[in-house]
Design an enzyme around this catalytic site. Structure first.
Site, PDB file in Angstrom:
ATOM      1  N   HIS A 143       0.849  -1.183   0.000  1.00 40.96           N
ATOM      2  CA  HIS A 143       0.000   0.000   0.000  1.00 40.96           C
ATOM      3  C   HIS A 143       0.889   1.239   0.000  1.00 40.96           C
ATOM      4  O   HIS A 143       2.071   1.172   0.336  1.00 40.96           O
ATOM      5  CB  HIS A 143      -0.947  -0.017   1.200  1.00 40.96           C
ATOM      6  CG  HIS A 143      -2.033  -1.046   1.038  1.00 40.96           C
ATOM      7  ND1 HIS A 143      -2.658  -1.654   2.098  1.00 40.96           N
ATOM      8  CD2 HIS A 143      -2.588  -1.578  -0.074  1.00 40.96           C
ATOM      9  CE1 HIS A 143      -3.555  -2.502   1.655  1.00 40.96           C
ATOM     10  NE2 HIS A 143      -3.537  -2.480   0.339  1.00 40.96           N
ATOM     11  N   GLY A 148      -3.211  -2.215  -7.863  1.00 38.87           N
ATOM     12  CA  GLY A 148      -4.062  -2.964  -6.939  1.00 38.87           C
ATOM     13  C   GLY A 148      -5.528  -2.594  -7.022  1.00 38.87           C
ATOM     14  O   GLY A 148      -6.377  -3.454  -7.282  1.00 38.87           O
TER      15      GLY A 148
HETATM   16  O1  LIG Z   1      -3.217  -1.206  -3.576  1.00 42.18           O
HETATM   17  C1  LIG Z   1      -2.373  -2.063  -3.685  1.00 42.18           C
HETATM   18  C2  LIG Z   1      -2.620  -3.427  -3.172  1.00 42.18           C
HETATM   19  O2  LIG Z   1      -3.867  -3.570  -2.510  1.00 42.18           O
HETATM   20  C3  LIG Z   1      -1.059  -1.778  -4.352  1.00 42.18           C
HETATM   21  O3  LIG Z   1      -1.267  -1.457  -5.700  1.00 42.18           O
HETATM   22  P1  LIG Z   1      -0.108  -0.643  -6.466  1.00 42.18           P
HETATM   23  O4  LIG Z   1       1.170  -1.433  -6.321  1.00 42.18           O
HETATM   24  O5  LIG Z   1      -0.546  -0.549  -7.894  1.00 42.18           O
HETATM   25  O6  LIG Z   1      -0.009   0.709  -5.770  1.00 42.18           O
END
Ligand SMILES: O=C(CO)COP(=O)(O)O
Length: 141
Positions: free
Chosen positions: A8, A55
């Site tokens: 995150h 994500g």
């Molecule tokens: O939100 C995420 C996992 O839940 C991470 O996504 P990103 O690596 O695209 O920021």
């Protein structure tokens, strides 16, 4: 070994520092990530990572699909427990399928460190047998 990295936003610096510190352990592995996490790691290391979508846009579900097909051996998912995420159902579904398939998943850096040391020690070698003898996709016949 097939490994996925997810972090995150407020955990991305921690993820980059962790993967940089253990880059040698991940060299030679087949690596996957969600979009921005993978981009940040590749900017800081020499690792080549297959980046899925971001994500919140479906990347967690794409990684979950690999887990469902027993195509991942380890997930390092540095979650932000203090920030609600718009795609919480995707996160819950991913962690659930890891438990269904018995795939090790680290949701904090302390657990990630234990698992990467196990990887370096060869404790995941049995997963090579899983890949070698994994039955094909189940069919109705
Ligand atoms: O939100 C995420 C996992 O839940 C991470 O996504 P990103 O690596 O695209 O920021």
């Amino acid at each position: 070994m097939q490994i996925a990295f997810i972090a995150h936003d407020r955990k991305k610096d921690e993820m980059v520092n962790f993967v940089t510190a253990y880059e040698q352990a991940f060299t030679g592995c087949q690596l996957y990530s969600t979009g921005t996490t993978g981009q940040r790691i590749m900017e800081a290391t020499n690792l080549k990572i297959h980046r899925f979508m971001s994500g919140p846009l479906g990347g967690d579900q794409q990684i979950g699909a690999l887990v469902a097909e027993n195509e991942l051996d380890l997930i390092i998912f540095l979650r932000d427990p203090l920030m609600a995420q718009p795609h919480e159902p995707d996160i819950t579904a991913l962690l659930r399928i890891c438990d269904v398939q018995g795939i090790p998943v680290a949701t904090n850096v302390a657990t990630a460190e234990i698992l990467v040391k196990a990887l370096m020690r060869g404790d995941f070698a049995w997963r090579e047998l899983v890949h070698k003898y994994k039955p094909g996709l189940e069919t109705d016949e």
